[in-house]
Write an enzyme that holds these catalytic residues in place. Sequence first.
Site, PDB file in Angstrom:
ATOM      1  CG  ASP A  75      -1.774  -1.228   1.330  1.00  0.00           C
ATOM      2  OD1 ASP A  75      -2.250  -1.683   0.278  1.00  0.00           O
ATOM      3  OD2 ASP A  75      -1.939  -1.763   2.438  1.00  0.00           O
ATOM      4  CD  GLU A  76       4.791  -0.385  -0.152  1.00  0.00           C
ATOM      5  OE1 GLU A  76       4.049  -0.701  -1.107  1.00  0.00           O
ATOM      6  OE2 GLU A  76       5.416  -1.218   0.524  1.00  0.00           O
ATOM      7  CE  LYS A 116       3.268  -2.048  -4.554  1.00  0.00           C
ATOM      8  NZ  LYS A 116       2.719  -1.843  -3.203  1.00  0.00           N
ATOM      9  N   GLY A 117       0.930   2.296  -7.409  1.00  0.00           N
ATOM     10  CA  GLY A 117       0.117   2.501  -8.618  1.00  0.00           C
ATOM     11  C   GLY A 117       0.371   3.862  -9.228  1.00  0.00           C
ATOM     12  N   GLY A 137      -4.159  -3.858  -4.667  1.00  0.00           N
ATOM     13  CA  GLY A 137      -5.125  -2.852  -5.086  1.00  0.00           C
ATOM     14  C   GLY A 137      -4.363  -1.611  -5.471  1.00  0.00           C
ATOM     15  CG  HIS A 138      -1.427  -1.573  -7.807  1.00  0.00           C
ATOM     16  ND1 HIS A 138      -0.549  -2.263  -8.596  1.00  0.00           N
ATOM     17  CD2 HIS A 138      -1.112  -1.922  -6.536  1.00  0.00           C
ATOM     18  CE1 HIS A 138       0.262  -2.988  -7.842  1.00  0.00           C
ATOM     19  NE2 HIS A 138      -0.068  -2.793  -6.595  1.00  0.00           N
ATOM     20  CB  THR A 139      -5.642   3.892  -6.202  1.00  0.00           C
ATOM     21  OG1 THR A 139      -6.156   2.944  -5.274  1.00  0.00           O
ATOM     22  CG2 THR A 139      -6.693   4.950  -6.496  1.00  0.00           C
ATOM     23  CB  THR A 152      -6.594  -9.883   0.776  1.00  0.00           C
ATOM     24  OG1 THR A 152      -6.051 -10.927  -0.036  1.00  0.00           O
ATOM     25  CG2 THR A 152      -5.498  -8.875   1.103  1.00  0.00           C
ATOM     26  CD  GLN A 179       0.824  -8.509  -2.933  1.00  0.00           C
ATOM     27  OE1 GLN A 179       1.571  -9.160  -3.629  1.00  0.00           O
ATOM     28  NE2 GLN A 179      -0.399  -8.201  -3.309  1.00  0.00           N
ATOM     29  CB  THR A 230     -10.005  -6.004   2.554  1.00  0.00           C
ATOM     30  OG1 THR A 230      -9.022  -5.150   3.139  1.00  0.00           O
ATOM     31  CG2 THR A 230      -9.329  -7.193   1.901  1.00  0.00           C
ATOM     32  N   GLY A 231     -11.113  -2.835   2.206  1.00  0.00           N
ATOM     33  CA  GLY A 231     -11.732  -1.748   2.967  1.00  0.00           C
ATOM     34  C   GLY A 231     -11.327  -1.749   4.440  1.00  0.00           C
ATOM     35  CB  VAL A 289       2.605  16.797  -2.006  1.00  0.00           C
ATOM     36  CG1 VAL A 289       4.022  16.898  -1.472  1.00  0.00           C
ATOM     37  CG2 VAL A 289       2.511  17.446  -3.397  1.00  0.00           C
TER      38      VAL A 289
HETATM   39  P1  IMP Z   1      -2.659 -12.584   1.311  1.00  0.00           P
HETATM   40  O1  IMP Z   1      -1.688 -12.070   0.318  1.00  0.00           O
HETATM   41  O2  IMP Z   1      -4.088 -12.260   0.993  1.00  0.00           O
HETATM   42  O3  IMP Z   1      -2.445 -14.040   1.615  1.00  0.00           O
HETATM   43  O4  IMP Z   1      -2.389 -11.817   2.711  1.00  0.00           O
HETATM   44  C1  IMP Z   1      -1.179 -12.023   3.451  1.00  0.00           C
HETATM   45  C2  IMP Z   1      -0.762 -10.733   4.141  1.00  0.00           C
HETATM   46  O5  IMP Z   1      -0.342  -9.788   3.168  1.00  0.00           O
HETATM   47  C3  IMP Z   1      -1.875 -10.052   4.936  1.00  0.00           C
HETATM   48  O6  IMP Z   1      -1.299  -9.394   6.053  1.00  0.00           O
HETATM   49  C4  IMP Z   1      -2.421  -9.027   3.970  1.00  0.00           C
HETATM   50  O7  IMP Z   1      -3.037  -7.948   4.624  1.00  0.00           O
HETATM   51  C5  IMP Z   1      -1.125  -8.603   3.280  1.00  0.00           C
HETATM   52  N1  IMP Z   1      -1.335  -8.105   1.919  1.00  0.00           N
HETATM   53  C6  IMP Z   1      -1.580  -8.828   0.813  1.00  0.00           C
HETATM   54  N2  IMP Z   1      -1.691  -8.036  -0.254  1.00  0.00           N
HETATM   55  C7  IMP Z   1      -1.504  -6.787   0.186  1.00  0.00           C
HETATM   56  C8  IMP Z   1      -1.467  -5.524  -0.468  1.00  0.00           C
HETATM   57  O8  IMP Z   1      -1.600  -5.386  -1.685  1.00  0.00           O
HETATM   58  N3  IMP Z   1      -1.248  -4.451   0.345  1.00  0.00           N
HETATM   59  C9  IMP Z   1      -1.044  -4.575   1.674  1.00  0.00           C
HETATM   60  N4  IMP Z   1      -1.044  -5.724   2.316  1.00  0.00           N
HETATM   61  C10 IMP Z   1      -1.281  -6.835   1.567  1.00  0.00           C
END
Ligand code: IMP
Length: 432
Positions: A16-17, A19-20, A43-45, A132, A228, A305-306, A418
């Site tokens: 969630d940095e 990257k998108g 989830g890339h925005t 997720t 990730q 996932t929200g 920013v």
């Molecule tokens: P999984 O990849 O759904 O098996 O989740 C394993 C771990 O990685 C969990 O802690 C998720 O929250 C985290 N995770 C998976 N994909 C992402 C992502 O795109 N962003 C942030 N955390 C992620």
Amino acid sequence: MKLRGNTCVVGLQWGDEAKGKITDLLSEQSDVVVRFLGGSNAGHTVVVGDRTFKLHLIPSGIVHEDVLCVIAGGVVLDPEVFEQELQNLCDGGVRFEGRLRISQTAHVVFPYHKLEDQLRETDSGKGKIGTTARGIGPCYCDKAGRTQAIRVGNLFHADAIEQQVRRIVDYKNRLLTAMYGSAGVPVEQMVAKARRYAEILRPFVCDTTALLQEAIADGRRLLFEGAQGTLLDIDHGTFPYVTSSNASACGVSAGAGVPAKVIDTIVGVAKAYTTRVGTGPFPSEQDNDIGNRIRERGHEYGTTTGRPRRCGWFDAFATRYSIKLGGVDKVALMLLDVLSGFQTLKICTGYRYKGQLLKSFPTDAEVMKDVEPVYEDHPGWAEEIDGVREFADLPANARSYVKRLETLLETPIAIVSVGPERTQTLFREELI
Ligand code: IMP
């Protein structure tokens, strides 16, 4: 910013940095954008004017008209999510005909993977990972286990796939019933889904390894889009609280199917603070008003996932580990605007474990859960900075915060973001 050769974008924290946004910006100068790992857990925005695209599987480069997008073999692909994403792109006016390719060696996520993911998590109680629930872990398990795996290419062998699905679903259902008392999934429905998946994917599937080799030989510019983050890498992250693939720069070559030496520049993306979703150690977490303030200002809720994200101070010790591991050349520092209004900012510079300052980053969860973060203070700034367009125009304390991070990371911070818009990006050209 001018790209030199082939570039890779990877996350340096726990995902969630943003990257998108960086991939989108760099796609403008790329011919091919390649997604090489993970699945619809990402989830890339991408924000383009008044349109926002949330992409889970399709590379962010798709919003650029002339860019070829490749979903490579390292990805686990859920055809139903993919179909929905195609629809969203159509609705948003993005044309992708002839510009999207899927590897025949990517693995297919079926509904039983998602069911197993949920059941396993519920069954794990306190030991759960906080996945997720997109079936990522079970699908990669099948890939490693081989006998229960289905690759995209298998979907097109009409007779064989039916037998394969029947055999696998029978096995899965016996397992799910015995382990979790679940009825499993209806076999006829899975057979029908396999046929449908073939139809959804057919226009896009090819040998992407050969395609990328040709692109490299033709001197086309490649951009590898990570998903990730490095600290979620299955081998090098904070195991077992990680995802099931190589989310660091180490994963590019295997996941994309290209020689490691074709990557010229690695851009690491980090937020100006830290977040994490799911369980697992997070030494600089602020489970208090500070964390709440970051979450609200940064809209830190999961794209997929929200879920509210856990928030905390920038962890320079962890981020430097990711940089060194991946051989990161330049850093993009995101969401600096979120930190406006704090009187003092803390930066985690190291961990103390059993009274000793650790020399190297511990990926052992048992050690991680007991480390104490060591902080240094940095003066904050009051002004909102989302309207700033030049690095030199940032408040002095914001500039010195970035420079301090740069020193701690031992790597140039070439891009500072920013805000979500493309225009809200400060390029430090002298570092590019
Ligand atoms: P999984 O990849 O759904 O098996 O989740 C394993 C771990 O990685 C969990 O802690 C998720 O929250 C985290 N995770 C998976 N994909 C992402 C992502 O795109 N962003 C942030 N955390 C992620």
